[in-house]
Motif scaffolding. Structure first.
Motif, mmCIF file in Angstrom:
data_model
loop_
_atom_site.group_PDB
_atom_site.id
_atom_site.type_symbol
_atom_site.label_atom_id
_atom_site.label_comp_id
_atom_site.label_asym_id
_atom_site.label_seq_id
_atom_site.Cartn_x
_atom_site.Cartn_y
_atom_site.Cartn_z
ATOM 1 N N PRO A 80 5.946 -85.816 -32.551
ATOM 2 C CA PRO A 80 4.765 -85.284 -31.841
ATOM 3 C C PRO A 80 5.124 -84.828 -30.423
ATOM 4 C CG PRO A 80 4.213 -87.342 -32.945
ATOM 5 C CD PRO A 80 5.705 -87.184 -33.043
ATOM 6 N N ALA B 43 0.226 -72.175 -26.288
ATOM 7 C CA ALA B 43 0.698 -73.413 -26.918
ATOM 8 C C ALA B 43 0.503 -73.341 -28.433
ATOM 9 C CB ALA B 43 -0.043 -74.609 -26.335
ATOM 10 N N ILE B 44 -0.641 -72.805 -28.837
ATOM 11 C CA ILE B 44 -0.903 -72.677 -30.281
ATOM 12 C C ILE B 44 0.127 -71.734 -30.912
ATOM 13 C CG2 ILE B 44 -2.563 -71.843 -32.010
ATOM 14 C CD1 ILE B 44 -4.805 -72.776 -30.056
ATOM 15 N N GLN C 54 3.246 -73.645 -31.423
ATOM 16 C CA GLN C 54 3.091 -74.533 -32.588
ATOM 17 C C GLN C 54 3.425 -73.780 -33.865
ATOM 18 O OE1 GLN C 54 -0.681 -74.672 -34.197
ATOM 19 N NE2 GLN C 54 -0.534 -76.699 -35.156
ATOM 20 N N LYS C 55 2.875 -72.574 -33.967
ATOM 21 C CA LYS C 55 3.076 -71.783 -35.193
ATOM 22 C C LYS C 55 4.524 -71.332 -35.311
ATOM 23 C CE LYS C 55 -1.624 -70.103 -35.779
ATOM 24 N NZ LYS C 55 -2.549 -69.235 -35.035
ATOM 25 N N TYR D 139 7.331 -72.453 -34.030
ATOM 26 C CA TYR D 139 8.384 -73.463 -34.196
ATOM 27 C C TYR D 139 7.966 -74.603 -35.125
ATOM 28 C CZ TYR D 139 10.549 -70.955 -30.394
ATOM 29 O OH TYR D 139 11.117 -69.964 -29.633
ATOM 30 N N LEU E 45 5.725 -76.889 -34.673
ATOM 31 C CA LEU E 45 5.671 -78.127 -33.891
ATOM 32 C C LEU E 45 4.531 -79.033 -34.344
ATOM 33 C CD1 LEU E 45 6.117 -76.644 -30.287
ATOM 34 C CD2 LEU E 45 7.879 -77.717 -31.731
ATOM 35 N N ASN E 46 4.742 -80.335 -34.189
ATOM 36 C CA ASN E 46 3.678 -81.320 -34.374
ATOM 37 C C ASN E 46 3.027 -81.517 -33.009
ATOM 38 O OD1 ASN E 46 2.036 -83.426 -35.025
ATOM 39 N ND2 ASN E 46 3.664 -84.860 -35.534
ATOM 40 N N LEU E 47 2.176 -80.571 -32.670
ATOM 41 C CA LEU E 47 1.669 -80.484 -31.307
ATOM 42 C C LEU E 47 0.406 -81.321 -31.107
ATOM 43 C CD1 LEU E 47 2.647 -78.879 -28.818
ATOM 44 C CD2 LEU E 47 1.025 -77.087 -29.448
ATOM 45 N N SER F 37 -6.111 -74.338 -35.495
ATOM 46 C CA SER F 37 -4.736 -74.841 -35.373
ATOM 47 C C SER F 37 -4.589 -76.267 -35.891
ATOM 48 C CB SER F 37 -4.303 -74.806 -33.905
ATOM 49 O OG SER F 37 -4.930 -75.870 -33.190
ATOM 50 N N ILE G 69 -4.795 -78.860 -34.173
ATOM 51 C CA ILE G 69 -4.109 -79.671 -33.151
ATOM 52 C C ILE G 69 -5.067 -80.735 -32.594
ATOM 53 C CG2 ILE G 69 -3.090 -79.585 -30.836
ATOM 54 C CD1 ILE G 69 -2.136 -76.736 -31.499
#
Lengths: 413, 461
Positions: free
Chosen positions: A227, A241-242, A245-246, A248, A250-252, A270, A272
């Motif tokens: 995370p 940031a979103i 997330q997409k 890479y 990521l577990n954002l 998202s 998130i």
């Protein structure tokens, strides 16, 4: 379960032999978001053995009559400095910053279970906490760990469970911060199939003075779903940031997100989760012009998972007051309870904690009144099935100074 | 304050005219009160709140009472008052309290956004800056004013910061954003002098290798300044104008304290330091009005009660600095209950978030006190955020309680104000509706807030 520490299992099995306790007739908020119901809770060893009405018990079971008092899972702070900062303005008591490590800075080995903040927060209903590195000018501060707040020298918790960082206003351009952040994520991507030594020789890694620990952490972040708690506020930054997330995978987790209501649809899509301080409605910077007391309500109504931070000096239990204010402004009551318990456990994969469900670890708080009222206080705090002492330096000082004996206070003990 | 400002103006005349060797024919009534309040209440209409539950701010609780306000004043409260010719608001089941008063605010001097260009609270260039006035820093468009108003705050005292031994003068304001400082100033409120003990001054100046770098250096710094102030005061009292010293802004402030016209608001955490400040006040013959923050006030609660000194405290802040380490949540209650309940306890904010929730902070402090064994009622605890801070700011004759003849500074709450679910439904300042949660036209939008998100959208509140 990769990050699960071995000591956690060991301690669980030892405490399994302690006696049973029946919490009879409490108004149980399970932490799952369900409405509270009047239930008995049977604690056996370190876990919740049974929940129901008129549970049968054996003679050795200690019965505690609750007469309808509210019961919640032990509160879990998603963002604290417990155990690593004793006095903020006294650097020698702080273990939350590193001059050498960045993304790979782990605070786990600095945790002091005797820090005075621990009994204080525990007596106020916080039974475990995520402790994170202090913020720095670098977009990744380092790795947070999870700790059980029973004060034991045998430290129980989960090591390096999340990366913390920030994106937004800084001394340079936020465009530069974003570029560095993306470059770090790309290094993390490479780490899946490139030896660490080789990555360290790359120009960027060299320029940023990265260490092997930083690369390993970036690898976990990008390739293993660690995370990433990223503090950001400006609406357009939340969209950036979103996008990260997409791009890479990521577990954002986003924190602060004061302008989230302006991008609520994108944030909702998202999936998130977020960590907010619902009372912080001050436009502290030009990134937070959209801050408002309605933040909790807007996020909750969009179905976004909300957790609670508080900036109020070592008082992580004040997330109760924060979430109470969010409820006063339209957030649902059960989302607030969930946000202090199960949502944190789920988001950070904290194991069998954060809810009052059969088979879960018995981290439980019985309150003297509505837990969202800041004036209410725990009657009982259980960590892993054991009733906790509710004293702290504050209670000791209060006893001393309400004692009217005619002698120097240093002899009142 | 009027007196000292008259005197200051008079002194200006004296210094300029004494060159001619003659004393002017002074008429005190003609002297201008520089920087004085020009505040005038907003338009209001006579209003009767029907069947409200009232905490009067003095310890009283009145269930199902009517409250009549007119011409900016509280006219009366009682049962079944006549409602002829007045606007009637059904307040049954709701609570009314005096407007909340914060004795420790930095709104306007540390405005939001908290950027360097708005950092106007500490003249941290010398340990003694009694010459500066916080009101000369205040930014009238600080969006924090409106947020505090929404939390029921009708008046607040703005202080300079605590970097200096003597930080300068504080001033009291009515919480109506206006375009000049004077238009916001609370009429006839005395100035205060901010003093600071402990870590802050010794850190700020010690880091620069100058005095004070220790707590003993702090004490020497205060005492040296008071010695100068006594000499200045005595000099100013000379009958012969030629014998009087040249006017000095810092000394004017300290003289105002010695003359009892400026109130001491003293940032001080530790018990022994507060006791030391009291001793010093006796050495130079002035009164300390309030110790602020006072995290260790509970250790000397009887001393504070005996000396008639208030303590303004947080409900639960601690650990951010060493002198804030010994926090007890019963601090406020212990001060309140000292010497058979004669202590003067205040809940303060020192914080733009905290100021919006002083009712909740009082609730926490009351509950902590009751857990420590006291029996403190909500009606009584209401004093901590209304009449006691108004007293400490020297304006209790005007505001801070619900009594006939006082300014109609009141809050109508949706729920009991000691609950986290309570919100201010209406806030009246001098009888005028300064905030109404159900009427966007009666919610202030500062210039800063206006159209800042995009031209058509104001900053949300």
């Amino acid at each position: 379960m990769k990050y699960f520490s071995l000591t956690l299992f060991a301690v669980f099995s030892l405490s399994a032999f302690s006696q049973s306790i029946l919490l009879k007739g409490g108004m149980v908020h399970s932490g799952t978001g369900a409405e509270a119901t009047l239930q008995d809770i049977l604690i056996s060893g370190n876990e919740i053995a049974k929940i129901g009405n008129n549970l049968t018990i054996n003679g050795k079971t200690q019965v505690i009559e609750l007469n309808g008092l509210p019961v919640t899972p032990g509160l879990i702070s998603p963002m604290s400095n417990l155990g690593i900062v004793e006095i903020n303005a006294l650097d020698v008591t702080r273990d939350d910053e590193s001059d050498i490590l960045k993304a790979g800075f782990s605070i786990f080995n600095a945790f002091n279970p005797h820090s005075t903040g621990i009994p204080w927060n525990r007596s106020n209903g916080v039974t475990s906490a995520i402790t994170s590195p202090g913020s720095s000018s670098f977009p990744m501060f380092g790795l947070a760990s999870y700790f059980i707040l029973d004060g034991s020298l045998e430290i129980k918790g989960l090591k390096d469970i999340a990366m913390f960082g920030r994106m937004g206003a800084s001394y340079g351009s936020r465009a530069e911060t974003l570029t560095i952040l993306e470059s770090l994520l790309e290094l993390g991507q490479k780490a899946s199939n490139t030896p660490v030594e080789e990555i360290l020789e790359m120009r960027l890694a060299d320029q940023l003075e990265l260490q092997a620990q930083d690369i390993l952490a970036l690898n976990n972040l990008v390739n293993n779903g660690l995370p990433f708690v990223l503090e950001t506020n400006r609406a357009v930054d939340i969209l950036q940031a979103i996008a990260l997330q997409k791009k890479y995978g990521l577990n954002l987790v986003l924190s602060s997100v004061e302008e989230a209501p302006m991008v609520i649809e994108q944030l909702q899509a998202s999936g998130i989760p977020v960590i907010i301080d619902p009372m912080d409605n001050i436009p502290n910077s030009f990134d937070e012009l959209g801050s408002s007391l309605l933040l909790g309500k807007v996020l909750d109504q969009a179905g976004i998972k909300v957790m609670f931070s508080t900036q109020r000096s070592h008082n992580y239990h004040l997330m109760r007051q924060g979430s109470g204010n969010a409820v006063a402004h339209g957030m649902s009551y059960q989302s607030a309870i969930r946000g202090m318990t199960l949502t944190v456990a789920e988001t950070f994969k904290l194991g069998n904690r954060g809810s009052i469900i059969e088979g879960k670890i018995a981290d439980i708080v019985v309150w003297d009144a509505d837990p969202l009222e800041p004036s209410s206080f725990p009657k009982f705090v259980f960590i892993e099935g054991k009733s906790q002492d509710l004293s702290s330096r504050s209670t000791r000082l209060t006893e001393r100074y309400t004692n009217k004996d005619d002698k120097p206070s240093s002899y009142k003990h | 304050m009027k007196n000292i400002l008259h005197l200051s103006a008079l002194l200006l005349l004296i210094t300029s005219c004494s060159d001619m060797g003659t004393l002017p024919n002074l008429d005190l009534e003609d002297q201008k009160d520089y920087f004085a309040s020009t505040y005038t209440p907003m338009e209001s209409e006579p209003t009767l709140f029907k069947s409200a539950n009232i905490y009067d701010g003095l310890g009283g609780e009145f269930i199902g009472y009517d409250l009549l306000v007119a011409d900016g004043k509280i006219i009366e409260f009682g049962q079944a008052l006549s409602n002829s010719g007045v606007k009637v608001i059904d307040a049954s089941g709701q609570w009314i309290t005096p407007g909340i008063f914060d004795i420790h605010s930095h709104m306007g001097v540390y405005s939001a956004p908290g950027v360097s260009t708005s950092s106007d609270g500490n003249e941290a260039t010398s340990p003694v800056t009694a010459e500066v006035w916080a009101e000369h820093s205040v930014w009238t468009q600080d969006p924090q004013f409106a947020l505090a108003l929404k939390g029921g705050v009708t008046s607040f005292h703005v202080l300079p910061g605590s970097a200096n031994l003597f930080g300068g003068r504080g001033a009291t304001f009515k919480n109506i954003s206006q375009n000049t400082i004077q238009a916001m100033k609370f009429p006839d409120a005395p100035h205060s002098l901010k003093m600071a003990c402990g870590e802050n001054p010794k850190r700020v100046y010690g880091n620069r290798r100058q005095s004070p770098s220790t707590r003993m250096g702090n004490m020497a710094g205060y005492r040296s300044a008071w010695i100068d102030a006594v000499e200045y005061r005595d000099g100013m009292n000379e009958r012969d104008a030629d014998q009087r010293p040249t006017r000095d802004l810092a000394m004017d402030t300290l003289k105002g304290v010695l003359d009892g016209e400026i109130l001491i608001q003293n940032h001080c955490y530790r018990a022994e330091e507060m006791a030391m400040m009291i001793e010093m006040s006796k050495e130079f013959n002035y009164q300390v009005t309030t110790f602020h923050h006072a995290v260790e006030a509970y250790k000397i609660a009887d001393l504070l009660a005996d000396e008639g000194i208030c303590a303004a405290m947080w409900a639960d802040w601690w650990g951010f600095k060493h002198e804030a380490y010994d926090m007890v949540p019963a601090n406020i209650a212990i001060i309140d209950q000292a010497r058979n309940g004669t202590g003067c306890a205040i809940v303060h904010s020192d914080d733009a978030v905290g100021i919006q929730h002083l009712n909740q902070e009082a609730a926490k402090a009351m509950a902590a006190g009751n857990r420590a064994g006291y029996s403190i009622s909500k009606a009584h605890a209401m004093k901590w955020i209304t009449s006691n801070p108004a007293k400490a700011a020297g304006v209790l004759e005007h505001t801070g309680s619900i009594e006939a003849g006082k300014d109609a500074d009141i809050v109508l709450w949706t729920h009991n104000p000691f609950s986290v679910y309570a919100r201010a439904q209406q806030v009246l300042i001098d009888g005028a509706v300064a905030y109404d949660m159900n009427d966007p036209k009666k919610q202030p939008i500062t210039d800063f807030d206006l159209g800042i998100i995009n031209p058509q959208i104001n900053r949300v509140q």
